[in-house]
Structure formats: structure tokens, C-alpha cells
Design a protein around this motif. Structure first.
Motif, PDB file in Angstrom:
ATOM      1  N   UNK A  82      42.229  31.829  37.780  1.00  0.00           N
ATOM      2  CA  UNK A  82      43.177  32.856  38.205  1.00  0.00           C
ATOM      3  C   UNK A  82      43.332  33.945  37.142  1.00  0.00           C
ATOM      4  N   UNK A  83      43.292  33.537  35.867  1.00  0.00           N
ATOM      5  CA  UNK A  83      43.464  34.528  34.798  1.00  0.00           C
ATOM      6  C   UNK A  83      42.250  35.445  34.689  1.00  0.00           C
ATOM      7  N   UNK A  84      41.069  34.873  34.843  1.00  0.00           N
ATOM      8  CA  UNK A  84      39.868  35.712  34.829  1.00  0.00           C
ATOM      9  C   UNK A  84      39.954  36.727  35.973  1.00  0.00           C
ATOM     10  N   UNK A  85      40.360  36.224  37.111  1.00  0.00           N
ATOM     11  CA  UNK A  85      40.492  37.124  38.247  1.00  0.00           C
ATOM     12  C   UNK A  85      41.496  38.245  37.977  1.00  0.00           C
ATOM     13  N   UNK A  86      42.639  37.879  37.430  1.00  0.00           N
ATOM     14  CA  UNK A  86      43.677  38.873  37.124  1.00  0.00           C
ATOM     15  C   UNK A  86      43.137  39.933  36.157  1.00  0.00           C
ATOM     16  N   UNK A  87      42.434  39.461  35.133  1.00  0.00           N
ATOM     17  CA  UNK A  87      41.890  40.378  34.130  1.00  0.00           C
ATOM     18  C   UNK A  87      40.914  41.365  34.766  1.00  0.00           C
ATOM     19  N   UNK A  88      40.028  40.866  35.611  1.00  0.00           N
ATOM     20  CA  UNK A  88      39.043  41.744  36.247  1.00  0.00           C
ATOM     21  C   UNK A  88      39.719  42.713  37.216  1.00  0.00           C
ATOM     22  N   UNK A  89      40.770  42.225  37.853  1.00  0.00           N
ATOM     23  CA  UNK A  89      41.450  43.052  38.852  1.00  0.00           C
ATOM     24  C   UNK A  89      42.060  44.314  38.243  1.00  0.00           C
ATOM     25  N   UNK A  90      42.514  44.220  37.011  1.00  0.00           N
ATOM     26  CA  UNK A  90      43.175  45.381  36.399  1.00  0.00           C
ATOM     27  C   UNK A  90      42.286  46.092  35.397  1.00  0.00           C
ATOM     28  N   UNK A  91      41.035  45.645  35.291  1.00  0.00           N
ATOM     29  CA  UNK A  91      40.145  46.293  34.342  1.00  0.00           C
ATOM     30  C   UNK A  91      39.385  47.436  35.019  1.00  0.00           C
ATOM     31  N   UNK A  92      39.515  48.659  34.495  1.00  0.00           N
ATOM     32  CA  UNK A  92      38.837  49.798  35.128  1.00  0.00           C
ATOM     33  C   UNK A  92      37.316  49.674  35.048  1.00  0.00           C
ATOM     34  N   UNK A  93      36.822  48.959  34.038  1.00  0.00           N
ATOM     35  CA  UNK A  93      35.380  48.799  33.849  1.00  0.00           C
ATOM     36  C   UNK A  93      34.977  47.350  34.076  1.00  0.00           C
ATOM     37  N   UNK A  94      33.743  47.101  34.507  1.00  0.00           N
ATOM     38  CA  UNK A  94      33.237  45.727  34.552  1.00  0.00           C
ATOM     39  C   UNK A  94      33.290  45.103  33.163  1.00  0.00           C
ATOM     40  N   UNK A  95      33.494  43.790  33.103  1.00  0.00           N
ATOM     41  CA  UNK A  95      33.556  43.105  31.812  1.00  0.00           C
ATOM     42  C   UNK A  95      32.417  42.096  31.685  1.00  0.00           C
ATOM     43  N   UNK A  96      31.950  41.909  30.450  1.00  0.00           N
ATOM     44  CA  UNK A  96      30.920  40.902  30.188  1.00  0.00           C
ATOM     45  C   UNK A  96      31.594  39.559  29.921  1.00  0.00           C
ATOM     46  N   UNK A  97      30.778  38.532  29.859  1.00  0.00           N
ATOM     47  CA  UNK A  97      31.313  37.211  29.571  1.00  0.00           C
ATOM     48  C   UNK A  97      32.028  37.208  28.222  1.00  0.00           C
ATOM     49  N   UNK A  98      31.415  37.846  27.239  1.00  0.00           N
ATOM     50  CA  UNK A  98      32.036  37.940  25.912  1.00  0.00           C
ATOM     51  C   UNK A  98      33.417  38.591  25.995  1.00  0.00           C
ATOM     52  N   UNK A  99      33.485  39.688  26.729  1.00  0.00           N
ATOM     53  CA  UNK A  99      34.761  40.401  26.869  1.00  0.00           C
ATOM     54  C   UNK A  99      35.835  39.446  27.379  1.00  0.00           C
TER      55      UNK A  99
END
Lengths: 167, 167
Positions: free
Chosen positions: A28-45
Motif C-alpha cells: 500500500x505504501x509503494x502504491x501511495x508513493x507512486x500515486x503522488x509522484x509526478x515522475x516514474x520511480x526506480x526500485x532504488x528510489x
DNA sequence: TTTAATTTTCAATATTTTTTGAAAGTTTAA
DNA sequence: TTAAACTTTCAAAAAATATTGAAAATTAAA
């Protein structure tokens, strides 16, 4: 409240809520983070932001992709994989409704149908079992039909459904 | 399928499903057992049927009573307490919807409102956070209104709502 | 090819949640 | 009152679930 506080509050609230509809905290947290991130994120991010291990990140990203609410993206000239979430919240809701129907509601409906079809033997306990599982089956079936109806609707279905209900 | 198989299948399915909407296995199983029992059951009855301890039974019965879906009953001339479930499945659904709104949806709505009200600072990440949490807030708010509407309806609301949706 | 970058897998570990059971508490009847 | 019947509480144990991290697998560039 500043940006970082707001962001953390959102991520942890979404994480806590996740456990209540059957997905784990990290997912759920990964999802939340991606949902509010304007840019795609890498695994490291993602690992850095949420302070979780590579393995955990990898497994949960896969599950989110299985749910159909997170997608892989490739940046030109880069080997690394990037991830984005479905950003349209109504589409998100539809996708979640669809998956929950498939994973939970439909298998339950099947069991209710089987159980409610046992032979009537005249005893009070059998009568009650049949009666109650039939009632649950009818309700679950109606709910599933509603959900599927809703999945096929256009993007403003929630608002429209509401208007119909309260009028 | 005979009565005992059907009963066990129903109880374990209900138990597994429970974990998916935030109540634990024992709680869901106790509920399932009471739902199909024509007579109120005592704590001993429940312990025996489900093979769980006295403490477990006591705590989970309390929680079911907190949810408003299980009730204490007294048999005249007996000291022991007996328990029954709400038997009307539509009333059961309404009670569950009401509690879930109160326990989960409303607190989430509050967080979304707070988070979406942070100061706009012109940055892309702040813009995105505000935009997405606002969208989630609107959707959660609409859902909550729908649920509360439904809670106030008469017993056939599911069928009626369905008729409205598909017409 | 070979190598380096990256992701996936999975046994071991850590954490969280549930369950137990016995002691403490409560209630009612004698 | 006292005692018996019954319920609740809660620390400890067990079970379930999530997380880690390093080795194996994969991918793509050199």
C-alpha cells in the motif's frame, strides 16, 4: 503542514488502510508513493524513500502490477526499470473493484451456492443453514452484479450512481 | 454434500473472508456459527464447536457485540449467557457498512482533507500531492455519502439500488 | 562471448497478530 | 455473608505474516 509531513501522513495512512482491504503495508505504501509522484520511480528510489529492502520492493511491485494498478516504464537510454501508478482515481477504483470481485466475491458466491444446495432433511439446523446461506448468496450475487455494472460504466459513475440513489 | 460438511465449509469460508475485511478468523467463524444456528449458543457451545479457548471466545464475542451484529440473550432460570447473531442479512450488511464507515472511511477522509489542504508552493510534487489527495477525498466522500444513504434505506435497498443502476 | 547492471527468488529472521489458560473478577443464589 | 457458576483479563506462547539480504537469474551493452 509542510510537504514532507503531508506526504508522510498520506503514505502511512494509505499503508494502514491497505491492511484493512487485504493488501500489506509495504504494498500500500509503494502504491501511495507512486500515486503522488509526478515522475516514474526506480526500485532504488522506492527503497530509499520507504526504507525497505530490495526483495520486498520487488515482490510488492509485482503484486501491484498483478492488480493492474502499477505499470513498468522504460526511460530511453536507461537499462533501469521505472514504475508509475494508475493516476486516475476512478479508474483505480474500478480496477480494484474488478480484482476484488474476481478474487474474493466470486469464489465466495460459489461456496454459498454449493452450501445452500444441500439436501433438505427437515431438521431445524439444516433449514436454517439453507435459509441463511441462500440469503447471503442472493446478496453477494446482487453486489457482484452491481460491481460489474459499475466496472463497465464511464468515469463519472460514482457521481451518477449517487445522484440516482438520492433522488 | 451432507449437513456437517456444508456447515464446516460455510464456517471456514466465512472465516477466511473475514480476514479480508479486517476481522480475524475466530471472530468471523463465531459469527458464521451463530448465523446458522437456530438456537442461541453458550460460550461452551461455541468453544466446543470451533475448538477454541475460553479467552478467545470471550474476547471475540465482545468484539462482535461492539460491531452490533451479535447479541447476548438470557434463558429464564439459567445463569449462563447465550448469544445470537443478527439473522437478517440485509440488516447485517447495513450494520457492517455503518461500522466500516465510522471506523475506516471517516478517519481516512479527515486525513485526506488535511493533506490536500497544504500550501501550494508551485512545485510539481506539491501540485501532484494536492491533486491526487483531493481526488481521493472527493471519491471517499461520495462513497461515504452513498453508504450513509444506503444505511438509512429500507430493507430492500440492495435490489432497489440495482434496479436504478441498470435501468 | 564476457561482463556489468539490474531484478528475482527464497531460506532465514524479525515482526505482528492471534490464541491460550490460569488467575482475577463478577454475579447470583443460598 | 459465603460459595459456586460463570466471564473477563492479560502475560506468555504459538502461529501467521512480512521482511531481509545474498545468491541465482536475467538482461543488455561492450
Amino acid at each position: 503542514m509542510n510537504y514532507d509531513d503531508a506526504k508522510n501522513k498520506f503514505i502511512s495512512t494509505w499503508g494502514a488502510l491497505g491492511t484493512l482491504w487485504g493488501i500489506n503495508k509495504a504494498m500500500a505504501q509503494i502504491h501511495a508513493l507512486l500515486l503522488i509522484s509526478p515522475e516514474p520511480l526506480s526500485m532504488e528510489d522506492i527503497m530509499d524513500e520507504l526504507q525497505i529492502s530490495r526483495g520486498n520492493t520487488s515482490m510488492n511491485l509485482r503484486q501491484l502490477m498483478d492488480w493492474g494498478i502499477v505499470f513498468k516504464e522504460n526511460k530511453m537510454g536507461e537499462r533501469k526499470e521505472y514504475f508509475t501508478s494508475e493516476k486516475d482515481v476512478q479508474e483505480l477504483a474500478r480496477q480494484i473493484a474488478k480484482e476484488r470481485s474476481r478474487r474474493e466475491l466470486q469464489p465466495t458466491i460459489k461456496v454459498l451456492k454449493d452450501v445452500s444446495n444441500i439436501d433438505e432433511d427437515g431438521s431445524a439446523k439444516t433449514k436454517e443453514l439453507i435459509k441463511q446461506t441462500k440469503a447471503l448468496h442472493d446478496m453477494a450475487d446482487t453486489l457482484d452484479t452491481m460491481m460489474n455494472k459499475v466496472i463497465g460504466q464511464d468515469h463519472n459513475w460514482i457521481t451518477k450512481a449517487l445522484v440516482k440513489l438520492i433522488k
